[in-house]
Design an enzyme around this catalytic site. Structure first.
Site, PDB file in Angstrom:
ATOM      1  N   ALA A  74       0.672  -1.153  -0.172  1.00  0.00           N
ATOM      2  CA  ALA A  74      -0.091   0.141   0.217  1.00  0.00           C
ATOM      3  C   ALA A  74       0.769   1.119   0.125  1.00  0.00           C
ATOM      4  CB  ALA A  74      -0.725  -0.013   1.090  1.00  0.00           C
ATOM      5  N   ASP A  75       0.365   2.118  -0.494  1.00  0.00           N
ATOM      6  CA  ASP A  75       1.027   3.642  -0.513  1.00  0.00           C
ATOM      7  C   ASP A  75       0.027   4.655  -0.442  1.00  0.00           C
ATOM      8  OD1 ASP A  75       4.131   4.601  -0.754  1.00  0.00           O
ATOM      9  OD2 ASP A  75       2.912   5.836  -2.045  1.00  0.00           O
ATOM     10  N   GLN A  76       0.529   5.930  -0.095  1.00  0.00           N
ATOM     11  CA  GLN A  76      -0.428   7.178  -0.159  1.00  0.00           C
ATOM     12  C   GLN A  76       0.339   8.205  -0.721  1.00  0.00           C
ATOM     13  OE1 GLN A  76      -1.832   8.918   3.498  1.00  0.00           O
ATOM     14  NE2 GLN A  76      -3.788   8.487   2.878  1.00  0.00           N
ATOM     15  N   ALA A 100      -3.285   3.789  -2.611  1.00  0.00           N
ATOM     16  CA  ALA A 100      -3.310   2.652  -3.362  1.00  0.00           C
ATOM     17  C   ALA A 100      -3.150   1.431  -2.779  1.00  0.00           C
ATOM     18  CB  ALA A 100      -2.673   2.952  -4.613  1.00  0.00           C
TER      19      ALA A 100
END
Length: 208
Positions: free
Chosen positions: A84-86, A121
């Site tokens: 996950a990443d933001q 995401a």
């Protein structure tokens, strides 16, 4: 002894390719057993060529989530791995986690009175193969803030805000900074949880 019922069907816990306690906490609260393994990836180095190509924040978040998930899934065969990443963008500029409290204050001062986007995401992988991916965007508008207020906020909030892109945690004192919020709460916290749960159901890892 009666076995405790569970919604999780996979043989091993979900492996979160992240050191984020917030993401792990969201998953566990949703009834998913979680192990964590932070991938050895230089995110800024991975991001640099994407920025040079003009790739937008949402696509960068997906690319970084993918890099994390695939890296860990190759190391841990057979496991469901979640990356996950933001990213935070404001009028075309990408912001990262502040390095220190003065940096957080400067970042908040830049965002004050403006609307920014948080792009969260995820990528679900196993054995080096992408099984599912997705993302969501939230729009947040900060109030116009005086520098004295920002200084007080940063002092009260403390080093915890350095773990969050934007230098705030909406679930805490960060709520004081905002005039309006549009978007899913989980997305703002850094994981489009409902989409993740649906992906896990489709893979048979969760009871449908």
């Amino acid at each position: 002894m009666t076995k405790r019922p569970s919604l999780w069907r996979a043989a091993a816990p979900l492996l979160l390719a992240s050191g984020s306690t917030t993401r792990a906490g969201m998953l566990r609260a949703a009834g998913i057993p979680v192990d964590t393994l932070k991938p050895d990836i230089d995110e800024r180095a991975a991001e640099a060529p994407l920025l040079a190509q003009g790739v937008e924040g949402e696509a960068i978040a997906t690319a970084l989530a993918c890099a994390k998930a695939l890296h860990v899934s190759v190391m841990k065969p057979g496991r469901f791995v979640l990356g996950a990443d933001q990213t935070l963008t404001c009028e075309g500029q990408i912001f990262h986690k502040p390095e220190n409290l003065p940096g957080a204050a400067a970042q908040i001062a830049t965002l004050a009175g403006r609307t920014h986007e948080l792009h969260s995401a995820f990528v679900l992988a196993r054995d080096g193969e992408i099984l599912a991916e997705g993302g969501q965007t939230a729009r947040l508008t900060m109030r116009r803030l005086e520098l004295d207020f920002i200084a007080t906020y940063v002092e009260l909030a403390g080093p915890a805000i350095l773990t969050s892109v934007g230098g705030y945690q909406l679930e805490g004192l960060g709520s004081q900074l905002f005039a309006a919020v549009e978007g899913d709460h989980f997305t703002i916290l850094g994981l489009p949880l409902l989409a993740v749960l649906e992906a896990l159901r489709e893979q048979g890892a969760l009871v449908d």
